[in-house]
Design a protein around this motif. Structure first.
Motif, PDB file in Angstrom:
ATOM      1  N   ASP A 120       1.675  14.538   0.037  1.00 19.15           N
ATOM      2  CA  ASP A 120       0.087  15.113   0.958  1.00 19.15           C
ATOM      3  C   ASP A 120      -0.594  15.007   1.621  1.00 19.15           C
ATOM      4  OD1 ASP A 120       0.180  13.031  -0.798  1.00 19.15           O
ATOM      5  OD2 ASP A 120      -2.154  13.543  -0.901  1.00 19.15           O
ATOM      6  N   GLY A 147       2.273   2.790  -2.822  1.00 19.11           N
ATOM      7  CA  GLY A 147       1.950   3.946  -3.687  1.00 19.11           C
ATOM      8  C   GLY A 147       2.844   2.540  -4.568  1.00 19.11           C
ATOM      9  N   LYS A 148       3.816   1.727  -5.080  1.00 19.31           N
ATOM     10  CA  LYS A 148       4.291   0.849  -5.665  1.00 19.31           C
ATOM     11  C   LYS A 148       3.414   1.032  -7.522  1.00 19.31           C
ATOM     12  CE  LYS A 148       4.675  -2.618  -3.820  1.00 19.31           C
ATOM     13  NZ  LYS A 148       3.644  -2.178  -2.336  1.00 19.31           N
ATOM     14  N   THR A 149       2.091   0.646  -7.235  1.00 18.21           N
ATOM     15  CA  THR A 149       1.823   0.155  -8.943  1.00 18.21           C
ATOM     16  C   THR A 149       1.472   1.550  -8.789  1.00 18.21           C
ATOM     17  OG1 THR A 149       0.396  -1.627  -7.644  1.00 18.21           O
ATOM     18  CG2 THR A 149      -0.749  -0.234  -9.881  1.00 18.21           C
ATOM     19  N   THR A 150       0.918   2.702  -7.971  1.00 18.90           N
ATOM     20  CA  THR A 150       0.836   4.177  -8.320  1.00 18.90           C
ATOM     21  C   THR A 150       1.923   4.662  -9.117  1.00 18.90           C
ATOM     22  OG1 THR A 150      -0.643   4.589  -6.838  1.00 18.90           O
ATOM     23  CG2 THR A 150      -0.134   5.790  -7.854  1.00 18.90           C
ATOM     24  N   VAL A 154       4.721  12.414  -4.210  1.00 20.89           N
ATOM     25  CA  VAL A 154       3.173  12.467  -3.859  1.00 20.89           C
ATOM     26  C   VAL A 154       2.583  11.703  -5.524  1.00 20.89           C
ATOM     27  CG1 VAL A 154       0.376  13.481  -3.737  1.00 20.89           C
ATOM     28  CG2 VAL A 154       2.558  14.557  -3.382  1.00 20.89           C
ATOM     29  N   ALA A 155       1.778  10.204  -5.431  1.00 20.02           N
ATOM     30  CA  ALA A 155       2.438   9.598  -6.725  1.00 20.02           C
ATOM     31  C   ALA A 155       1.331   9.607  -7.220  1.00 20.02           C
ATOM     32  CB  ALA A 155       2.884   8.218  -6.640  1.00 20.02           C
ATOM     33  N   HIS A 171       1.122  -0.934   0.032  1.00 24.62           N
ATOM     34  CA  HIS A 171       0.083  -0.252  -0.271  1.00 24.62           C
ATOM     35  C   HIS A 171       0.776   1.422   0.135  1.00 24.62           C
ATOM     36  CE1 HIS A 171      -4.271   0.403  -0.245  1.00 24.62           C
ATOM     37  NE2 HIS A 171      -4.426   1.457   0.846  1.00 24.62           N
ATOM     38  N   ASN A 199       6.793   8.790  -0.467  1.00 27.37           N
ATOM     39  CA  ASN A 199       5.559   9.235  -0.265  1.00 27.37           C
ATOM     40  C   ASN A 199       4.384   9.438   0.300  1.00 27.37           C
ATOM     41  OD1 ASN A 199       3.956   8.964  -3.225  1.00 27.37           O
ATOM     42  ND2 ASN A 199       3.025   7.226  -2.649  1.00 27.37           N
ATOM     43  N   LYS A 200       3.131   9.838  -0.488  1.00 25.56           N
ATOM     44  CA  LYS A 200       1.935  10.879  -0.128  1.00 25.56           C
ATOM     45  C   LYS A 200       2.650  11.508   1.515  1.00 25.56           C
ATOM     46  CE  LYS A 200      -0.042   5.440   0.498  1.00 25.56           C
ATOM     47  NZ  LYS A 200      -0.968   4.737   0.910  1.00 25.56           N
TER      48      LYS A 200
HETATM   49  N1  LIG Z   1      -2.402  10.272  -0.631  1.00 27.55           N
HETATM   50  C1  LIG Z   1      -1.982   9.923  -1.482  1.00 27.55           C
HETATM   51  N2  LIG Z   1      -2.269   8.326  -2.219  1.00 27.55           N
HETATM   52  C2  LIG Z   1      -1.836   7.681  -2.797  1.00 27.55           C
HETATM   53  C3  LIG Z   1      -0.349   8.427  -2.434  1.00 27.55           C
HETATM   54  N3  LIG Z   1       0.665   6.958  -4.013  1.00 27.55           N
HETATM   55  C4  LIG Z   1      -0.100   5.743  -3.654  1.00 27.55           C
HETATM   56  N4  LIG Z   1      -1.387   6.535  -3.238  1.00 27.55           N
HETATM   57  C5  LIG Z   1      -2.475   6.050  -2.679  1.00 27.55           C
HETATM   58  O1  LIG Z   1      -2.796   4.086  -2.240  1.00 27.55           O
HETATM   59  C6  LIG Z   1      -2.898   3.058  -2.336  1.00 27.55           C
HETATM   60  C7  LIG Z   1      -2.152   2.598  -2.263  1.00 27.55           C
HETATM   61  O2  LIG Z   1      -1.773   2.056  -3.583  1.00 27.55           O
HETATM   62  P1  LIG Z   1      -0.819   1.811  -4.219  1.00 27.55           P
HETATM   63  O3  LIG Z   1       0.301   2.228  -5.861  1.00 27.55           O
HETATM   64  O4  LIG Z   1      -1.557   0.611  -4.908  1.00 27.55           O
HETATM   65  O5  LIG Z   1       0.136   0.191  -4.007  1.00 27.55           O
HETATM   66  P2  LIG Z   1       0.787  -0.465  -3.915  1.00 27.55           P
HETATM   67  O6  LIG Z   1       0.389  -1.848  -2.586  1.00 27.55           O
HETATM   68  O7  LIG Z   1       2.371  -0.126  -3.327  1.00 27.55           O
HETATM   69  O8  LIG Z   1       1.231  -0.641  -5.026  1.00 27.55           O
HETATM   70  C8  LIG Z   1      -3.803   3.790  -3.813  1.00 27.55           C
HETATM   71  O9  LIG Z   1      -5.353   3.758  -3.193  1.00 27.55           O
HETATM   72  C9  LIG Z   1      -3.478   5.601  -4.087  1.00 27.55           C
HETATM   73  O10 LIG Z   1      -4.225   6.086  -4.459  1.00 27.55           O
HETATM   74  C10 LIG Z   1       0.338   9.280  -2.410  1.00 27.55           C
HETATM   75  O11 LIG Z   1       1.510  10.279  -2.603  1.00 27.55           O
HETATM   76  N5  LIG Z   1      -0.864  10.000  -1.755  1.00 27.55           N
END
Ligand SMILES: Nc1nc2c(ncn2[C@@H]2O[C@H](COP(=O)(O)OP(=O)(O)O)[C@@H](O)[C@H]2O)c(=O)[nH]1
Ligand SMILES: [Mg+2]
Length: 390
Positions: free
Chosen positions: A343, A245-248, A369-370, A243, A340-341
């Motif tokens: 914000d 933000g890798k996918t993002t 902020v991905a 969670h 990340n995150k």
């Molecule tokens: N507020 C915020 N949310 C983020 C950011 N990057 C990713 N997210 C959210 O975090 C959640 C997990 O992101 P995801 O890319 O699926 O994470 P993964 O499990 O590492 O692949 C999703 O709901 C994204 O929209 C960020 O920079 N800021």
């Protein structure tokens, strides 16, 4: 030459090599096509407003023009404005007439070939690039006799203000030819294919620059259409806890991306592909959950660089982040951490993240902020610098 000049090794070829050197040899093994890179250098040269004289003895000139176009380089205007000038030494072999500005009527007469080259470099004004495509064909016809001519063309280069660029495919010539060519040319670029298991990687390197032998790293490349030669990074690993933000991040960086969903929801492998300022890279995202750790090592293999994504609001996941680096066996590779995150309320600053993670000082941490693509590209640029040290 702007974009080219910024690329690792290519930049040195262009800046220190072509611009200052007297002569350049592009030496290819038969598995690699050096002509595309040659066209790319020509196009960059033309873009700077300088003329290119293109001697060709192994294909029709309209095929050369088409090849330029296939890679996205429209040379219609330079042709019209007589900035790209062909010396056609091929049509005559086929018994065809040619409408190019310079024509070699007897392709088996080396003296006539040389006279035509010299006539062209004398008549065309400006700082000219003289491409000899190909030197191998000349060697096939005239053998070592060609070497004396190469010597004299190189001597004429400063006199008539041109830069000779020889395209040479090594079909297995003897040392009396190969070694002599390296001796004769100021810049020597090597392009070859590396066989690694089943996949062959094309690489290039520079042996000689501005007259001096150099030891340079081998740089992988790929031809991309359009765009031509790109520095190719076979694998950038994007890892980090669940969670974070890798996918993002994979999607934010990718020009093309696919996520492979397995099972219900949470398990997804992310593959992306990136074209950026002369670089071409394949991105591999990992899964965060611990139960998939056995795959991590496999995914991590042969990575060239790593983006470690962490959620800056969740310091409790940081030890897990470091563990993932170790499990993927990428600890110590060029790495950038995306804090990340940024914000979200309560997000630790990049400095705090760095401190809490006890990262080695040379590992850059950057606040991202991905979801908004904030500082993602900047992070990529930092990683590229880590990888190529430039
Ligand atoms: N507020 C915020 N949310 C983020 C950011 N990057 C990713 N997210 C959210 O975090 C959640 C997990 O992101 P995801 O890319 O699926 O994470 P993964 O499990 O590492 O692949 C999703 O709901 C994204 O929209 C960020 O920079 N800021
Ligand atoms: Mg994911």
């Amino acid at each position: 030459m702007m974009e080219l000049a910024r690329l690792p090794l290519v930049g040195e070829v262009v800046e220190e090599g072509l611009k200052s050197g007297l002569s350049t040899l592009i030496r290819c093994n038969p598995l690699v096509d050096g002509s595309i890179f040659t066209y790319q250098l020509c196009y960059a040269w033309l873009n700077e407003g300088n003329p290119v004289i293109y001697y060709v003895n192994n294909k029709r000139t309209d095929i050369v023009v088409e090849d330029f176009k296939r890679y996205g380089w429209d040379v219609g205007k330079p042709l019209e404005e007589r900035k790209l000038i062909f010396i056609d030494a091929y049509s005559a072999i086929l018994g065809l007439t040619s409408s190019e500005p310079y024509v070699v009527k007897d392709a088996f007469n080396l003296k006539q070939i040389s006279e035509t080259l010299v006539k062209a470099v004398r008549e065309v004004e400006g700082r000219k690039l003289l491409v000899v495509d190909s030197l191998s064909t000349l060697l096939d016809y005239f053998e070592t006799e060609v070497l004396g001519y190469v010597t004299s063309w190189n001597k004429l280069a400063p006199v008539y203000g041109f830069v000779p660029l020889y395209l040479f495919t090594d079909w297995g010539y003897g040392p009396e030819i190969k070694d002599k060519l390296i001796e004769l040319c100021d810049n020597v670029i090597d392009m070859r294919a590396l066989e690694k298991s089943v996949v062959a990687t094309e690489v290039f390197t520079v042996q000689k620059l501005a007259g001096k032998p150099v030891e340079k790293p081998v740089v992988p490349f790929k031809y991309v259409r359009p765009g031509g030669l790109k520095i190719y990074i076979p694998k950038i690993l994007i890892t980090g806890p669940y969670h974070a933000g890798k996918t993002t991040v994979v999607h934010a960086l990718s020009t093309r991306a696919v996520s492979v969903q397995r099972g219900e929801t949470t398990v997804a492998l992310d593959f992306g592909h990136l074209e950026y300022k002369g670089f071409s890279a394949d991105l591999f995202g990992t899964i965060g959950q611990q139960r998939f750790d056995p795959i991590l090592e496999q995914l991590g293999g042969e990575s060239v660089g790593v983006i470690l994504v962490v959620d800056s609001t969740k310091p409790e996941t940081f030890p897990r982040a470091l563990e993932m680096l170790r499990k993927a066996r990428v600890y110590g590779l060029p790495t950038v951490v995306f804090a990340n995150k940024q914000d979200l309320p309560g997000a630790l600053s990049p400095e705090e993240v760095k401190e809490r993670m006890k990262l080695p000082p040379e590992v850059p941490v950057i606040g991202t902020v991905a979801t908004r693509k904030d500082r993602i590209i900047e992070g990529l640029e930092i990683l590229l610098k880590q990888i190529f040290g430039k």
